[in-house]
Design an enzyme around this catalytic site. Structure first.
Site, mmCIF file in Angstrom:
data_model
loop_
_atom_site.group_PDB
_atom_site.id
_atom_site.type_symbol
_atom_site.label_atom_id
_atom_site.label_comp_id
_atom_site.label_asym_id
_atom_site.label_seq_id
_atom_site.Cartn_x
_atom_site.Cartn_y
_atom_site.Cartn_z
ATOM 1 N N ILE A 11 0.755 -1.125 -0.195
ATOM 2 C CA ILE A 11 0.323 0.215 -0.406
ATOM 3 C C ILE A 11 1.086 1.518 0.218
ATOM 4 O O ILE A 11 0.197 1.475 -0.309
ATOM 5 C CB ILE A 11 -0.899 -0.466 1.508
ATOM 6 C CG1 ILE A 11 -1.782 -1.043 1.361
ATOM 7 C CG2 ILE A 11 -1.789 1.243 1.513
ATOM 8 C CD1 ILE A 11 -3.013 -1.191 -0.052
ATOM 9 N N LYS A 194 -14.204 0.673 6.485
ATOM 10 C CA LYS A 194 -13.292 -0.637 6.244
ATOM 11 C C LYS A 194 -13.558 -1.876 6.081
ATOM 12 O O LYS A 194 -13.737 -2.786 5.325
ATOM 13 C CB LYS A 194 -11.762 -0.270 6.543
ATOM 14 C CG LYS A 194 -10.464 -1.098 6.151
ATOM 15 C CD LYS A 194 -10.303 -1.674 4.697
ATOM 16 C CE LYS A 194 -9.496 -2.122 4.670
ATOM 17 N NZ LYS A 194 -9.297 -3.111 3.352
ATOM 18 N N ASN A 198 -14.707 -5.720 4.056
ATOM 19 C CA ASN A 198 -14.762 -7.058 3.977
ATOM 20 C C ASN A 198 -14.792 -8.161 4.487
ATOM 21 O O ASN A 198 -15.071 -9.236 4.239
ATOM 22 C CB ASN A 198 -12.511 -7.219 4.655
ATOM 23 C CG ASN A 198 -11.701 -6.592 3.165
ATOM 24 O OD1 ASN A 198 -12.063 -6.759 2.002
ATOM 25 N ND2 ASN A 198 -11.116 -5.522 3.916
ATOM 26 N N ARG A 201 -17.319 -9.962 2.482
ATOM 27 C CA ARG A 201 -17.178 -10.374 1.510
ATOM 28 C C ARG A 201 -16.621 -12.183 2.317
ATOM 29 O O ARG A 201 -17.249 -13.216 1.757
ATOM 30 C CB ARG A 201 -15.741 -9.805 0.698
ATOM 31 C CG ARG A 201 -16.406 -8.830 -0.253
ATOM 32 C CD ARG A 201 -15.146 -8.840 -1.399
ATOM 33 N NE ARG A 201 -14.265 -9.013 -1.461
ATOM 34 C CZ ARG A 201 -14.828 -10.192 -2.579
ATOM 35 N NH1 ARG A 201 -15.931 -9.622 -3.462
ATOM 36 N NH2 ARG A 201 -14.597 -10.473 -3.552
ATOM 37 N N GLY A 245 -7.732 -16.392 2.046
ATOM 38 C CA GLY A 245 -6.396 -15.873 2.190
ATOM 39 C C GLY A 245 -6.552 -14.257 1.591
ATOM 40 O O GLY A 245 -7.345 -13.499 1.848
ATOM 41 N N CYS A 248 -6.449 -9.319 4.009
ATOM 42 C CA CYS A 248 -7.161 -8.626 4.472
ATOM 43 C C CYS A 248 -8.353 -9.327 5.312
ATOM 44 O O CYS A 248 -8.728 -8.986 6.589
ATOM 45 C CB CYS A 248 -7.777 -7.962 3.666
ATOM 46 S SG CYS A 248 -6.674 -5.789 3.353
ATOM 47 N N ARG A 308 0.122 -14.930 1.384
ATOM 48 C CA ARG A 308 -0.286 -14.127 2.721
ATOM 49 C C ARG A 308 -1.915 -14.839 3.063
ATOM 50 O O ARG A 308 -2.435 -14.994 2.613
ATOM 51 C CB ARG A 308 -0.157 -12.971 3.019
ATOM 52 C CG ARG A 308 1.097 -12.266 2.799
ATOM 53 C CD ARG A 308 1.098 -10.455 3.423
ATOM 54 N NE ARG A 308 0.142 -9.940 2.122
ATOM 55 C CZ ARG A 308 0.423 -8.347 2.191
ATOM 56 N NH1 ARG A 308 0.818 -7.750 2.666
ATOM 57 N NH2 ARG A 308 -0.349 -8.364 1.448
HETATM 58 N N1 LIG Z 1 -2.000 -5.476 1.073
HETATM 59 C C1 LIG Z 1 -3.716 -4.812 0.535
HETATM 60 O O1 LIG Z 1 -3.998 -5.047 -0.277
HETATM 61 C C2 LIG Z 1 -4.311 -4.002 1.777
HETATM 62 C C3 LIG Z 1 -5.436 -3.132 1.385
HETATM 63 C C4 LIG Z 1 -5.832 -2.284 2.247
HETATM 64 C C5 LIG Z 1 -5.334 -2.400 3.455
HETATM 65 N N2 LIG Z 1 -4.727 -2.700 3.657
HETATM 66 C C6 LIG Z 1 -4.210 -2.308 5.019
HETATM 67 O O2 LIG Z 1 -2.535 -1.915 4.645
HETATM 68 C C7 LIG Z 1 -1.282 -1.504 5.922
HETATM 69 C C8 LIG Z 1 -0.422 -1.677 5.328
HETATM 70 O O3 LIG Z 1 -0.689 -3.487 4.323
HETATM 71 P P1 LIG Z 1 0.546 -3.667 3.635
HETATM 72 O O4 LIG Z 1 0.050 -4.820 2.502
HETATM 73 O O5 LIG Z 1 1.413 -2.519 2.726
HETATM 74 O O6 LIG Z 1 2.153 -4.427 4.237
HETATM 75 P P2 LIG Z 1 3.191 -4.652 3.940
HETATM 76 O O7 LIG Z 1 3.886 -5.638 4.421
HETATM 77 O O8 LIG Z 1 3.398 -5.333 2.729
HETATM 78 O O9 LIG Z 1 4.051 -3.616 4.037
HETATM 79 C C9 LIG Z 1 4.718 -2.534 5.244
HETATM 80 C C10 LIG Z 1 5.923 -1.952 5.604
HETATM 81 O O10 LIG Z 1 5.793 -1.626 6.738
HETATM 82 C C11 LIG Z 1 7.686 -1.372 7.299
HETATM 83 N N3 LIG Z 1 7.822 -1.255 8.659
HETATM 84 C C12 LIG Z 1 7.509 -1.687 9.679
HETATM 85 N N4 LIG Z 1 6.637 -0.459 11.034
HETATM 86 C C13 LIG Z 1 7.437 0.933 10.524
HETATM 87 C C14 LIG Z 1 8.126 1.847 10.420
HETATM 88 N N5 LIG Z 1 7.606 1.795 11.940
HETATM 89 N N6 LIG Z 1 8.235 2.444 9.969
HETATM 90 C C15 LIG Z 1 8.477 2.496 8.922
HETATM 91 N N7 LIG Z 1 7.783 1.222 8.050
HETATM 92 C C16 LIG Z 1 7.391 0.005 8.174
HETATM 93 C C17 LIG Z 1 7.323 -3.105 7.082
HETATM 94 O O11 LIG Z 1 9.035 -3.183 7.087
HETATM 95 C C18 LIG Z 1 6.862 -2.951 5.273
HETATM 96 O O12 LIG Z 1 7.603 -3.081 4.056
HETATM 97 C C19 LIG Z 1 -2.501 -3.008 7.163
HETATM 98 O O13 LIG Z 1 -2.890 -2.688 7.882
HETATM 99 C C20 LIG Z 1 -2.797 -3.819 5.705
HETATM 100 O O14 LIG Z 1 -4.509 -4.444 6.686
HETATM 101 C C21 LIG Z 1 -3.145 -2.977 3.296
#
Ligand SMILES: NC(=O)c1ccc[n+]([C@@H]2O[C@H](COP(=O)([O-])OP(=O)(O)OC[C@H]3O[C@@H](n4cnc5c(N)ncnc54)[C@H](O)[C@@H]3O)[C@@H](O)[C@H]2O)c1
Length: 407
Positions: A11, A194, A198, A201, A245, A248, A308
């Protein structure tokens, strides 16, 4: 505007890059140096991400760092997984807030994009506003992995400010690249929206999965039944499958459950979906009670490289515990807990082929050649993607999740 984006994962990185190519000065922060190196190498599976990130870096509008800097706006996109007791682990979010604290000034705006239980943004604001006069908003992300950039631009967004001024300021941040509608509300409602999306679904898939179990028992083909039911103008049942899986859907409903005793249906739906991997294993046990199992598709769904919370992991582990020999193949996934074989090696001497992810590649497999590779001609399709008649024409016994009428 100077913007600091914390967390450059699925994200945060596209968000940082989009803000940068729209003329903001962006510092993209990730505490994982390996991730920063990966970004510099532009090594991404996501369509279009490479060109946008490379444009952002080349223009010097996006800078990468492992610690935050002073900025006008901080956007937080760090992980919020569930812990063992199925509660939201807020430790990454709390750490990110601690990391920006030394740089915070009056009138800064903090936006949380990480998915959180309702009330989290208000709680963090209460603490931070004791020291600084800040603005804060919760702006959830609703993009689909595999299509993130397009959805980031085109999807509508919900912006939940801690107060009206915060909502208006946050709207200004997203306006520069979002073409969808921007709906303003309060933080707690935005958090709930949000989670509701999810959960909707997850509950719908749980219903489909329960129908699949019932149809197996009653010897009905659930896929046929769902297709016919969905012809009704007000019915839209999703597909059953080997389990839910992704990052989210199997996680977010628990954030509602932890906050409210009224969440009964949501909890049961989670349990139904979590029971599917074992249901698949039990079906496998009925088809072959020992031997070699070839797993096709370890990603959590078709045409993505994301593993994941993938049900494949639970299924493989359970099969290994039962003494089966298991080989996995996936055309998209690069790294999995167990070795990934090429298709030929995966299928050689197989006693049962199990399709777990509906990757495009699995829809038209070379059946004749596969028939010569395997030891016993059995295939179990958990996604309803194969042409059963065609496989049967080559002597395979075909099995379908949610169908008691086996070949
Ligand atoms: N992936 C999706 O499709 C999606 C969709 C909607 C919402 N989200 C939400 O968005 C959030 C992030 O998800 P994602 O999929 O991008 O996660 P991700 O695991 O791909 O990326 C998160 C990143 O944050 C970094 N990180 C951790 N602590 C940190 C800090 N203190 N400072 C800087 N960087 C830090 C990690 O190293 C990692 O690279 C989650 O809460 C997730 O539930 C994800």
């Amino acid at each position: 505007m100077k913007i600091c984006v914390l967390g450059l994962g699925y994200i945060g990185l596209p968000t940082a890059a989009m803000l940068a190519i729209h003329n903001n000065d962006v510092v993209g922060v990730d505490i994982n140096n390996e991730r920063l190196e990966e970004i510099k190498k532009l090594d991404f599976a996501e369509v279009d991400l490479k060109s946008v990130v490379s444009a952002a870096l080349n223009s010097n509008k996006l800078k990468l760092s492992n610690k935050p800097e002073k900025a006008d706006v901080y956007i937080i996109c760090v992980p919020t997984p569930i812990d063992e007791s199925k509660r939201c682990d807020l430790s990454y979010l709390k750490k990110a807030i601690e990391d920006i604290k030394p740089y915070l000034e009056d009138d800064n705006l903090i936006i949380i994009e990480s998915t959180v239980p309702p009330g989290t943004t208000e709680e963090i604001y209460k603490e931070l506003s004791k020291e600084k006069n800040i603005f804060m908003a919760y702006c959830p992300e609703r993009v689909l992995p595999g299509n993130i950039l397009r959805e980031l631009i085109e999807n509508d967004r919900v912006i939940g400010g801690i107060n009206r001024e915060s909502s208006i300021l946050a709207k200004k941040v997203y306006e520069c690249f979002v073409k969808g509608k921007l709906y303003l509300t309060d933080a707690k409602t935005a958090e709930m929206v949000k989670l509701m999306e999810n959960t909707y679904r997850d509950v719908n898939i749980a219903l489909a999965n329960e129908f699949a179990k019932i149809c197996e028992e009653l010897k009905i083909n659930v896929w046929e039944a769902i297709k016919l039911a969905n012809n009704h103008p007000r019915v839209n049942i999703l597909n059953p499958g080997p389990g839910v899986g992704g990052h989210c859907i199997p996680v977010d409903p628990w954030f509602i459950v932890e906050k409210s005793k009224e969440a009964k249906l949501i909890k049961v739906a989670r349990e139904v979906n979590d029971s599917m991997p074992l249901f698949v294993v039990n079906k496998i046990k009925k088809i072959v009670d020992n031997g070699n199992i070839s797993i096709l598709g370890v990603a959590y769904k078709g045409n993505v490289d994301d593993i994941r919370e993938s049900p494949a992991l639970k299924i493989v582990e359970e099969l290994l515990n039962l003494g089966y020999s298991v080989k996995c193949h996936d055309p998209k996934v690069k790294k999995f807990k167990y070795k990934l074989y090429n298709l030929r090696e995966c299928l050689k001497d197989s006693d049962l082929i199990v399709i777990l992810a509906d990757h495009e590649e699995y829809k038209n497999l070379p059946i004749k050649e596969i028939g010569e590779l395997v030891r016993s001609k059995n295939i179990l399709d958990t996604r309803n993607i194969i042409d059963r008649e065609e496989w049967e024409r080559f002597g395979f016994k075909t099995y379908l999740l949610g169908d008691g009428n086996e070949a």
